[in-house]
Design an enzyme around this catalytic site. Structure first.
Site, PDB file in Angstrom:
ATOM      1  N   ASP A   1       0.928  -1.109  -0.138  1.00 12.06           N
ATOM      2  CA  ASP A   1      -0.062  -0.195  -0.134  1.00 12.06           C
ATOM      3  C   ASP A   1       1.113   1.175   0.038  1.00 12.06           C
ATOM      4  O   ASP A   1       1.910   1.096   0.276  1.00 12.06           O
ATOM      5  CB  ASP A   1      -1.034  -0.126   1.263  1.00 12.06           C
TER       6      ASP A   1
ATOM      7  N   ASP B   1      -0.157   5.293   0.698  1.00  7.83           N
ATOM      8  CA  ASP B   1      -0.237   6.182   1.763  1.00  7.83           C
ATOM      9  C   ASP B   1      -0.461   5.390   3.149  1.00  7.83           C
ATOM     10  O   ASP B   1      -1.257   4.799   3.400  1.00  7.83           O
ATOM     11  CB  ASP B   1      -1.377   7.062   1.576  1.00  7.83           C
TER      12      ASP B   1
HETATM   13 MG    MG Z   1      -2.837   3.325   3.364  1.00  2.05          MG
END
Ligand code: MG
Length: 194
Positions: free
Chosen positions: A11, A13
């Site tokens: 992932d 952010d």
């Molecule tokens: Mg995230």
């Protein structure tokens, strides 16, 4: 002839870079989490391909443009490259169920926890003659949807306590990651490369 590879799906952010609480739409908003670059470099050195899998519904919501998201992804790779940790592939999903958009709704099956982006990455590797060994591959993220996506795609799911840190929600809903780490560095050093 095909080669079998292992992949670290990440992932973006809240996992690699700080989650600002809103969409990261410009370069100055992108700050790497401490030791994240080092962690990715260690995984690469151990033979993992690095693939970013990111929901970017700010696009369908009109908060960020495709150009902005792609520029931030480019910048992320510049920062990671400085740490010897460039990524191999990067996928983002622009759609959002509550913000229908004529251009982006076709990507609905990509939005995590759906596995569309992971399957696309695996298919793209396949087209290059590379077979992804799911059992040797990991998915790391800071949210419930990341753990779910990893589980659905038959990857080893790891939750990090950076970003949104949804450890409690995961526990409550019985969506169990294989490992919970304080951050990406710990996930790589204490679990993946242990
Ligand atoms: Mg995230």
């Amino acid at each position: 002839m095909t080669e079998t590879i292992k992949v670290l799906f990440l992932d973006r952010d809240g996992t690699i870079n700080e989650d600002t609480g809103s969409y990261v739409a410009t370069r100055p908003q992108l700050k790497l989490i401490a030791r994240a670059g080092e962690a990715v470099a260690l995984a690469k050195a151990a033979g993992f391909r690095i693939v970013i899998i990111s929901n970017q519904a700010g696009i369908a919501r009109g908060i960020a443009t495709v150009e902005q998201v792609e520029d931030v992804n480019l910048y992320l790779n510049e920062l990671l490259t400085e740490a010897g940790a460039s990524f191999d592939r990067c996928y983002y999903c622009p759609s959002h169920p509550q913000h229908p958009h004529p251009e982006y709704d076709r990507f609905a099956g990509c939005r995590k926890p759906e596995t569309g982006m992971v399957e696309r990455a695996i298919a793209d590797f396949k087209a290059e003659g590379l077979t992804v060994d799911r059992d040797a591959s990991f998915f790391i993220g800071d949210k419930l949807i990341d753990v779910e996506c990893g589980l659905r795609a038959s990857l080893h799911p790891i939750l990090v306590r950076t970003g949104h840190n949804e450890e409690e929600i995961c526990r409550r809903l019985g969506v169990v990651p294989e490992f919970v780490a304080d951050d990406l560095y710990e996930a790589v050093t204490a679990h993946i490369l242990r």
